[in-house]
Design an enzyme around this catalytic site. Structure first.
Site, PDB file in Angstrom:
ATOM      1  N   LYS A 280      -4.243   8.884  10.778  1.00 45.09           N
ATOM      2  CA  LYS A 280      -4.065  10.251  10.302  1.00 45.09           C
ATOM      3  C   LYS A 280      -4.703  11.254  11.267  1.00 45.09           C
ATOM      4  O   LYS A 280      -4.099  12.268  11.619  1.00 45.09           O
ATOM      5  CB  LYS A 280      -4.651  10.392   8.889  1.00 45.09           C
ATOM      6  CG  LYS A 280      -3.945   9.499   7.878  1.00 45.09           C
ATOM      7  CD  LYS A 280      -4.461   9.666   6.467  1.00 45.09           C
ATOM      8  CE  LYS A 280      -5.818   9.057   6.249  1.00 45.09           C
ATOM      9  NZ  LYS A 280      -5.847   7.590   6.396  1.00 45.09           N
TER      10      LYS A 280
ATOM     11  N   HIS B 254       8.716  -9.996  -6.751  1.00 43.69           N
ATOM     12  CA  HIS B 254       8.618  -8.892  -7.703  1.00 43.69           C
ATOM     13  C   HIS B 254       9.405  -7.667  -7.186  1.00 43.69           C
ATOM     14  O   HIS B 254      10.260  -7.123  -7.885  1.00 43.69           O
ATOM     15  CB  HIS B 254       7.137  -8.537  -7.922  1.00 43.69           C
ATOM     16  CG  HIS B 254       6.909  -7.402  -8.871  1.00 43.69           C
ATOM     17  ND1 HIS B 254       6.414  -7.581 -10.137  1.00 43.69           N
ATOM     18  CD2 HIS B 254       7.111  -6.070  -8.737  1.00 43.69           C
ATOM     19  CE1 HIS B 254       6.324  -6.404 -10.747  1.00 43.69           C
ATOM     20  NE2 HIS B 254       6.736  -5.466  -9.899  1.00 43.69           N
ATOM     21  N   GLU B 255       9.117  -7.277  -5.940  1.00 44.32           N
ATOM     22  CA  GLU B 255       9.776  -6.080  -5.391  1.00 44.32           C
ATOM     23  C   GLU B 255      11.270  -6.328  -5.182  1.00 44.32           C
ATOM     24  O   GLU B 255      12.092  -5.440  -5.416  1.00 44.32           O
ATOM     25  CB  GLU B 255       9.121  -5.650  -4.077  1.00 44.32           C
ATOM     26  CG  GLU B 255       7.636  -5.284  -4.190  1.00 44.32           C
ATOM     27  CD  GLU B 255       7.351  -4.194  -5.208  1.00 44.32           C
ATOM     28  OE1 GLU B 255       8.262  -3.390  -5.509  1.00 44.32           O
ATOM     29  OE2 GLU B 255       6.221  -4.154  -5.734  1.00 44.32           O
TER      30      GLU B 255
HETATM   31  P1  ADP Z   1      -7.464   7.651   9.968  1.00 39.35           P
HETATM   32  O1  ADP Z   1      -7.692   9.072  10.337  1.00 39.35           O
HETATM   33  O2  ADP Z   1      -6.162   7.419   9.258  1.00 39.35           O
HETATM   34  O3  ADP Z   1      -8.589   6.987   9.262  1.00 39.35           O
HETATM   35  P2  ADP Z   1      -7.590   7.287  12.805  1.00 39.35           P
HETATM   36  O4  ADP Z   1      -6.557   8.234  13.271  1.00 39.35           O
HETATM   37  O5  ADP Z   1      -8.991   7.756  12.879  1.00 39.35           O
HETATM   38  O6  ADP Z   1      -7.278   6.807  11.319  1.00 39.35           O
HETATM   39  O7  ADP Z   1      -7.421   5.915  13.585  1.00 39.35           O
HETATM   40  C1  ADP Z   1      -8.482   5.340  14.294  1.00 39.35           C
HETATM   41  C2  ADP Z   1      -7.990   4.693  15.560  1.00 39.35           C
HETATM   42  O8  ADP Z   1      -7.106   3.609  15.280  1.00 39.35           O
HETATM   43  C3  ADP Z   1      -7.190   5.626  16.425  1.00 39.35           C
HETATM   44  O9  ADP Z   1      -8.006   6.368  17.266  1.00 39.35           O
HETATM   45  C4  ADP Z   1      -6.312   4.658  17.206  1.00 39.35           C
HETATM   46  O10 ADP Z   1      -6.997   4.095  18.294  1.00 39.35           O
HETATM   47  C5  ADP Z   1      -6.062   3.544  16.215  1.00 39.35           C
HETATM   48  N1  ADP Z   1      -4.787   3.747  15.514  1.00 39.35           N
HETATM   49  C6  ADP Z   1      -4.617   3.898  14.184  1.00 39.35           C
HETATM   50  N2  ADP Z   1      -3.306   4.027  13.872  1.00 39.35           N
HETATM   51  C7  ADP Z   1      -2.633   3.975  15.024  1.00 39.35           C
HETATM   52  C8  ADP Z   1      -1.245   4.064  15.358  1.00 39.35           C
HETATM   53  N3  ADP Z   1      -0.300   4.213  14.432  1.00 39.35           N
HETATM   54  N4  ADP Z   1      -0.908   3.950  16.667  1.00 39.35           N
HETATM   55  C9  ADP Z   1      -1.847   3.787  17.609  1.00 39.35           C
HETATM   56  N5  ADP Z   1      -3.157   3.709  17.360  1.00 39.35           N
HETATM   57  C10 ADP Z   1      -3.567   3.776  16.086  1.00 39.35           C
HETATM   58 ZN    ZN Z   2       6.955  -3.447 -10.163  1.00 38.78          ZN
END
Ligand code: ADP
Ligand code: ZN
Length: 596
Positions: A211, A428-429
């Site tokens: 995120k 289930h799904e």
């Molecule tokens: P959140 O904010 O959802 O907790 P983060 O964005 O902080 O997650 O994710 C932490 C790290 O994990 C990122 O800096 C990246 O290195 C890795 N990461 C997480 N999701 C992805 C993704 N979809 N693609 C590439 N790297 C990812």
């Molecule tokens: Zn269900």
């Protein structure tokens, strides 16, 4: 003001311009004690003056023995009589009290801010500052860090290197955010069409799913600065600080022009407000209110977008989700097997991998890993390889890292979920999806998944046919059948004794539908056209047994649902198998299975 005082003291201390040594500290404490003492003495003197009832005072007025009245805001007013005696009486605080006493030819003195009060105020302020300084000296490290961070939480990052290509998977979230990039870049165009731009985007989903990364990529693509903060930064020990920090944050963003404000863990300041508050969360409310005010306050089409992230959308205050606030809500899910492979590839870009490492296979083995966990896995592998003085990262290193990464969180998440559990979820799904396709040709099932989300285990997306104003009885009955499809599949495959608790929310939905069908829509022959809510309002009940009737209808639909699944057992098996393999099926894949 608090904020400023604390900041000032911190600043003064930091710069060493005015060093508060022990001597001065004692001085401050002495001043403080003096203030309290003088306050007590003053109160004592007042206590010596006789207090007379208000009715008595009115009599004195009549008799004309009152010489002067000192008007003030306090509960008691001071009255001087002809004979020089002073008395106190209750302050009636009515509007024409002054007029009334003036009519009696009495001198009225209005108590303004007197020197005494000014002195008290100044002394009190000095005393307070003294106290703050005193406590500051004794504060724990944690609090010191907190104070130190006051002046620098709201600083912008300006990193245009992070782009959407650095985020693997999450295609839906990326598409939605790409649209926002255009809003930020060209607000003028939208402006000239009179379009109102969205102000807030809420990203929700499990931790580590990217995120923060998405928000940074969005700012990076738009080429604007991002102000990253965390909701928990605003939950402060000092009252009012959170709110003033929010205002400060928005002020800085406005000064920066087009920008992105990113608030992580918004739930820690935006929890549902409750009627009866304990004092602790009142402070949170104040902060939340400040955020809402700022979001409604800033001009539209300014090119500022607020992105917030949370793992728990269900605890958020509804006010946050209303139009003009975080009205765009985007789910960010755990990666499926394909996305995991992409994420692994992405994070291997800068790592020397041995040729025998198969990322596809690794993706299959890392069920329910988040992006952050995958990144962590590869990072650990690299560290182990370095420690063992190897030139490349091998399968062996990855295996070691795998267990290290898993040990840390044991049963905290579902990473170690047994194959059997995944299989039950798959059936289930698949049961829901298959029933949806079979009971109505118009139903579109756009997605089935066995990946856990914040809403629970797995899930399926049913697009109920074109918007229509009414639902028919047949449609309600088939929706009930779809809701029961999950449990029916479990029973069919594993037997009556092995059904699981996974169907509880399905049953709640089915119950809701069947009770409405009988009791509100008058669609059941046996119950007739009666509306039960009306009957209940008149306290007439018991004539029709709604509960038993509902139970019978559900029972018969469940039996039909079981029959349909039994007839199509082969498709059910195929769908469950494919789900286990791919974890997520899209519409085409589902249709291909059903219409083979
Ligand atoms: P959140 O904010 O959802 O907790 P983060 O964005 O902080 O997650 O994710 C932490 C790290 O994990 C990122 O800096 C990246 O290195 C890795 N990461 C997480 N999701 C992805 C993704 N979809 N693609 C590439 N790297 C990812
Ligand atoms: Zn269900």
């Amino acid at each position: 003001m608090w904020n400023d005082i604390i900041k000032l003291i911190y600043y003064v201390n930091l710069k060493g311009a005015v060093l508060l040594n022990k001597k001065r500290l004692y001085l401050i404490i002495i001043v403080f004690v003096l203030i309290i003492a003088s306050g007590l003495i003053y109160k004592n003197i007042r206590d010596k003056i006789e207090v007379v009832p208000y009715t008595m005072f009115l009599k004195y007025l009549e008799y004309g023995i009152v010489e002067e009245v000192k008007l003030s805001d306090s509960a008691k007013i001071l009255v001087k009589l002809n004979n020089g005696k002073k008395i106190l009486t209750d302050n009636p605080r009515t509007i024409d009290f002054k007029k009334e006493i003036l009519m009696h030819d009495v001198n009225v003195v209005e108590e303004g801010i007197e020197a005494k009060q000014i002195f008290m105020f100044v002394a009190l302020t000095i005393g307070l500052i003294g106290l703050v300084v005193y406590f500051r000296k004794n504060m724990s490290k944690q609090a010191e860090i907190e104070i130190a961070s006051i002046s620098n939480v709201e600083s912008a990052e300006y990193d245009t290197r992070i782009k959407f290509r650095d985020v693997a998977g999450n295609e839906e979230a990326k598409d939605a955010l790409k649209e926002m990039v255009d809003f930020i870049k060209n607000p003028e165009i939208y402006n000239s069409f009179g379009a109102r731009l969205p102000r807030g985007v809420l990203l929700y989903g499990p931790p580590g799913t990217g995120k923060t990364l998405l928000a940074k990529a969005m700012a990076g693509e738009a080429g604007v600065p991002i102000f990253p903060v965390s909701g928990s930064d605003f939950v402060q020990v000092y009252a009012g600080l959170g709110a003033s920090r929010i205002r400060n944050l928005f002020k800085m963003a406005k000064e920066a022009g087009k920008s992105v404000i990113f608030i992580d863990e918004i739930d820690s300041l935006g929890k549902k407000r409750k009627g009866n508050n304990i004092s602790g969360s009142e402070e949170g409310d104040r902060t939340l209110n400040a955020l809402l005010a700022e979001m409604s306050g800033f001009k539209e089409n300014e090119g500022i977008i607020v992105v917030a992230a949370t793992n728990r959308i269900d605890v958020l205050d509804d006010a946050l989700l209303r139009p003009g606030r975080f009205d765009r809500q985007i789910e960010v899910q755990l990666p499926d097997v394909k996305a995991r492979e992409k994420i692994l590839k992405l994070h291997c870009r800068n790592k020397p991998l041995a040729r025998d490492v198969n990322l596809k296979k690794l993706a299959v083995e890392t069920v329910y890993f988040s992006g952050a966990k995958l990144e962590n896995l590869l990072n650990e592998s690299a560290m182990i390889a370095v420690r063992e003085k190897e030139k490349e990262i091998t399968n062996e290193h990855i295996n070691k890292a795998y267990y290290k990464v898993l040990v840390g969180d044991e049963k905290k998440d579902r990473s170690c979920l047994k194959y059997k559990d995944r299989e039950i979820t798959a059936y289930h799904e698949a049961g829901h999806a298959l029933i949806a396709k079979l009971v109505s040709k118009e139903n579109r099932v756009t997605k089935v998944s066995i990946i856990p989300s914040t809403k629970g285990m797995g899930g399926f997306s049913l697009n109920i046919p074109p918007d229509r104003m009414y639902q028919t009885k047949g449609e309600i009955l088939s929706n009930i059948s779809v809701a029961l499809g999950g449990r029916a599949a479990e029973e069919l495959v594993y037997g009556k004794d092995n059904i699981t608790t996974g169907a509880s929310s399905d049953l709640a939905k089915a119950t809701e539908m069947v009770l409405s069908l009988i009791g509100i829509y008058g669609m059941d022959d046996y119950a007739g056209l009666l509306n039960h809510n009306v009957a209940m309002a008149r306290e007439i009940s018991g004539s029709i047994d709604l509960l038993n009737r509902g139970k019978d209808i559900l029972g018969s639909i469940y039996k039909d649902t079981l029959d349909i699944l039994e007839e199509n057992r082969e498709i059910l098996d195929n769908m469950a198998k494919l789900l286990l393999e791919k974890e997520v099926l899209d519409e085409d894949e589902i249709n291909a299975l059903v219409e083979f």
